[in-house]
Design a protein around this motif. Structure first.
Motif, short mmCIF file in Angstrom:
data_model
loop_
_atom_site.label_atom_id
_atom_site.label_comp_id
_atom_site.label_asym_id
_atom_site.label_seq_id
_atom_site.Cartn_x
_atom_site.Cartn_y
_atom_site.Cartn_z
N TYR A 1 5.95 4.73 -29.61
CA TYR A 1 5.48 4.35 -28.29
C TYR A 1 5.86 2.90 -27.98
CZ TYR A 1 2.41 8.47 -28.16
OH TYR A 1 1.93 9.75 -28.16
N VAL A 2 6.10 2.64 -26.70
CA VAL A 2 6.33 1.28 -26.20
C VAL A 2 5.39 1.06 -25.02
CG1 VAL A 2 7.97 -0.26 -25.04
CG2 VAL A 2 8.75 1.22 -26.91
N ALA A 3 4.67 -0.06 -25.03
CA ALA A 3 3.81 -0.42 -23.90
C ALA A 3 4.50 -1.50 -23.08
CB ALA A 3 2.45 -0.92 -24.40
N LEU A 4 4.63 -1.25 -21.79
CA LEU A 4 5.25 -2.24 -20.90
C LEU A 4 4.18 -3.09 -20.24
CD1 LEU A 4 8.13 -0.21 -19.19
CD2 LEU A 4 8.28 -1.82 -21.09
N ASN A 5 4.48 -4.39 -20.11
CA ASN A 5 3.55 -5.37 -19.54
C ASN A 5 4.15 -5.98 -18.28
OD1 ASN A 5 1.66 -5.41 -21.94
ND2 ASN A 5 3.56 -6.07 -22.93
N HIS A 6 3.32 -6.76 -17.58
CA HIS A 6 3.82 -7.50 -16.41
C HIS A 6 4.94 -8.45 -16.81
CE1 HIS A 6 0.89 -6.09 -13.47
NE2 HIS A 6 0.02 -6.08 -14.46
N LEU A 7 4.88 -8.99 -18.02
CA LEU A 7 5.94 -9.88 -18.49
C LEU A 7 7.28 -9.14 -18.57
CD1 LEU A 7 6.90 -12.59 -19.61
CD2 LEU A 7 6.14 -11.83 -21.88
N ASP A 8 7.26 -7.89 -19.02
CA ASP A 8 8.49 -7.09 -19.08
C ASP A 8 9.10 -6.94 -17.69
OD1 ASP A 8 8.54 -6.26 -21.95
OD2 ASP A 8 6.65 -5.32 -21.41
N ALA A 9 8.26 -6.65 -16.70
CA ALA A 9 8.74 -6.45 -15.33
C ALA A 9 9.27 -7.76 -14.75
CB ALA A 9 7.63 -5.89 -14.46
N LYS A 10 8.58 -8.86 -15.00
CA LYS A 10 9.01 -10.16 -14.48
C LYS A 10 10.38 -10.54 -15.06
CE LYS A 10 7.54 -15.00 -14.16
NZ LYS A 10 8.80 -15.57 -14.69
N LEU A 11 10.54 -10.34 -16.36
CA LEU A 11 11.80 -10.69 -17.01
C LEU A 11 12.93 -9.76 -16.55
CD1 LEU A 11 10.52 -11.36 -20.63
CD2 LEU A 11 11.25 -13.06 -18.96
N ALA A 12 12.62 -8.49 -16.34
CA ALA A 12 13.63 -7.55 -15.86
C ALA A 12 14.10 -7.93 -14.46
CB ALA A 12 13.08 -6.13 -15.86
N LYS A 13 13.19 -8.45 -13.65
CA LYS A 13 13.53 -8.84 -12.28
C LYS A 13 14.26 -10.18 -12.24
CE LYS A 13 10.23 -10.38 -9.57
NZ LYS A 13 10.63 -11.74 -9.10
N ASP A 14 13.75 -11.16 -12.99
CA ASP A 14 14.27 -12.53 -12.89
C ASP A 14 15.33 -12.87 -13.93
OD1 ASP A 14 12.45 -12.85 -10.85
OD2 ASP A 14 10.92 -13.77 -12.14
N GLY A 15 15.40 -12.09 -15.01
CA GLY A 15 16.31 -12.42 -16.09
C GLY A 15 15.71 -13.42 -17.05
N TYR A 16 16.43 -13.68 -18.13
CA TYR A 16 15.96 -14.63 -19.15
C TYR A 16 17.17 -15.34 -19.73
CZ TYR A 16 12.85 -16.44 -22.76
OH TYR A 16 12.12 -17.27 -23.56
N GLU A 17 17.03 -16.62 -19.97
CA GLU A 17 18.18 -17.45 -20.30
C GLU A 17 18.89 -17.04 -21.59
OE1 GLU A 17 17.26 -21.50 -21.57
OE2 GLU A 17 15.13 -20.98 -21.49
N VAL B 1 10.85 4.93 -16.27
CA VAL B 1 10.62 3.53 -16.64
C VAL B 1 10.85 2.63 -15.44
CG1 VAL B 1 11.42 1.63 -18.10
CG2 VAL B 1 11.17 3.94 -19.07
N LYS B 2 11.82 2.94 -14.60
CA LYS B 2 12.05 2.17 -13.38
C LYS B 2 10.81 2.19 -12.48
CE LYS B 2 15.13 1.84 -9.37
NZ LYS B 2 16.38 2.36 -8.74
N GLN B 3 10.19 3.34 -12.34
CA GLN B 3 8.96 3.44 -11.53
C GLN B 3 7.85 2.57 -12.11
OE1 GLN B 3 7.93 7.59 -11.12
NE2 GLN B 3 9.88 8.13 -10.15
N VAL B 4 7.73 2.54 -13.42
CA VAL B 4 6.72 1.70 -14.07
C VAL B 4 7.00 0.22 -13.77
CG1 VAL B 4 5.87 0.88 -16.30
CG2 VAL B 4 6.15 3.32 -15.90
N LEU B 5 8.24 -0.21 -13.91
CA LEU B 5 8.58 -1.60 -13.65
C LEU B 5 8.31 -1.98 -12.20
CD1 LEU B 5 11.92 -1.79 -15.68
CD2 LEU B 5 9.72 -2.83 -16.31
N ASN B 6 8.62 -1.09 -11.28
CA ASN B 6 8.33 -1.35 -9.87
C ASN B 6 6.84 -1.52 -9.64
OD1 ASN B 6 10.71 -1.45 -8.18
ND2 ASN B 6 11.09 0.68 -8.75
N HIS B 7 6.04 -0.72 -10.31
CA HIS B 7 4.58 -0.83 -10.18
C HIS B 7 4.08 -2.14 -10.78
CE1 HIS B 7 0.55 1.01 -9.62
NE2 HIS B 7 0.24 0.22 -10.64
N LEU B 8 4.57 -2.47 -11.96
CA LEU B 8 4.09 -3.67 -12.66
C LEU B 8 4.45 -4.96 -11.92
CD1 LEU B 8 4.97 -2.72 -16.34
CD2 LEU B 8 2.68 -3.19 -15.46
N VAL B 9 5.59 -4.98 -11.26
CA VAL B 9 6.02 -6.21 -10.61
C VAL B 9 5.27 -6.44 -9.30
CG1 VAL B 9 7.91 -5.42 -9.09
CG2 VAL B 9 8.11 -7.60 -10.31
#
Length: 333
Positions: free
Chosen positions: A43-59, A312-320
């Motif tokens: 199992y993998v649990a997705l958090n708001h941090l995952d969605a934020k990083l997926a949207k904004d990127g990470y250095e 997973v895309k739907q989850v990220l959209n919800h979290l963001v």
């Protein structure tokens, strides 16, 4: 228990952005480095941090990149003499600078995993790493004592779910700020006072319940200007813990409140390459596991999500865009 395949399914983010461009691919199963174990992800649990990083990127990321920080699985390969060994169920948080855990197999350092006892279900255990560890780290830094007042802003989130319960166990009086739809749940978790964060009369309500002196401790979950607003409600010499960055603090405000400020960063343990910090997170993980197993702490509600790009895309959209009261858990195996 052994691995018969040479390849695995991997869900990759092709580029950062609000469209969450995900593709399921096949990649070689990773080989083990020194003191690493191979975990088959369940199992993998997705958090708001995952969605934020997926949207904004990470250095530190290169694309395509594998998302996901919190995982539970079973060790299927371990070098001789490395503990824990094959067959052990473990939870862990991935290194934020490396590829994440939305894949079938991951190689991780043995010191970064926590064992899971038989009585704890894997889909419950995966809810503990990021949010639970952040809450317990905040409790440590705030040094809560019996009778202290603790305010939590944006208390509808997963970190607050754990923080409210641990603060009440310490004998603190908890003031939670959230939208009305979350008030009943937060009261059931133990919050003494729950304020409507969207109310125009919130300042008057806070002063009435907490008194004009301010709160002894504050857990700020939003950062930014919200941190300054929280700081204005802190008593002189109080303690405030922040989960996100904050702007420059005016000198007058620092003088008026003389705060002890802590920044809470679970992912910083791996970013800093600090072995002691990583081991401390493991000790915290062990405590979370024990506390949930014993019923001392209640884990959040969850819902299962398919291991596929569109789900997973739907989850990220919800979290963001909004808070997930019921935590999304990706069933990989």
């Amino acid at each position: 228990m052994s691995v018969s395949n040479t390849t695995m399914k991997v869900l990759e983010l092709n580029k950062a952005g609000i469209d969450f461009d995900l593709t399921m691919t096949e990649k070689p199963i990773p080989t083990l480095g020194e003191n690493e174990v191979l975990v088959e992800i369940e199992y993998v649990a997705l958090n708001h941090l995952d969605a934020k990083l997926a949207k904004d990127g990470y250095e530190f990321w290169q694309y395509p990149h594998v998302l996901g920080l919190d995982a539970v699985g079973t060790i299927v390969e371990a070098p001789r003499g490395v503990f824990p060994g094959k067959g052990t169920r473990v939870l862990f948080q991935a290194d934020i600078a490396q590829h994440g855990v939305l894949r079938q197999f991951v190689a991780v350092p043995n010191h970064s995993v926590c064992e899971i006892p038989d009585e704890l279900a894997s889909d419950i255990a995966v809810l503990l790493p990021n949010s639970g560890m952040s809450a317990l780290l905040a409790m440590e830094r705030l040094d809560l004592k019996k009778g202290d007042s603790l305010a939590i802003n944006s208390a509808q989130g997963a970190v607050a779910h754990f923080a409210i319960q641990y603060a009440k166990k310490k004998g603190a009086k908890v003031f939670a700020f959230a939208q009305k739809g979350h008030h009943k749940r937060l009261s059931q978790l133990g919050a003494d006072f729950v304020f409507d964060c969207e109310s125009s009369a919130i300042c008057e309500t806070v002063n009435l319940e907490a008194g004009p002196g301010g709160f002894d401790c504050i857990l700020n979950t939003t950062g930014g200007d919200g941190f300054l607003q929280d700081l204005s409600n802190l008593r002189f010499g109080g303690r405030i813990a922040c989960l996100n960055g904050f702007p420059t603090i005016p000198e007058k405000m620092l003088c008026m409140h003389s705060p002890t400020i802590s920044v809470i960063s679970v992912v910083g343990a791996t970013l800093s390459k600090n072995l002691c910090a990583q081991q401390h997170l493991c000790f915290i993980g062990d405590r979370l596991v024990d506390d949930v197993c014993s019923g001392y702490i209640e884990a959040p509600e969850l819902r299962h999500v398919l291991f596929e790009a569109e789900s997973v895309k739907q989850v990220l959209n919800h979290l963001v865009n909004r808070t997930c009261e019921v935590r999304p858990v990706i069933k990989v195996k």
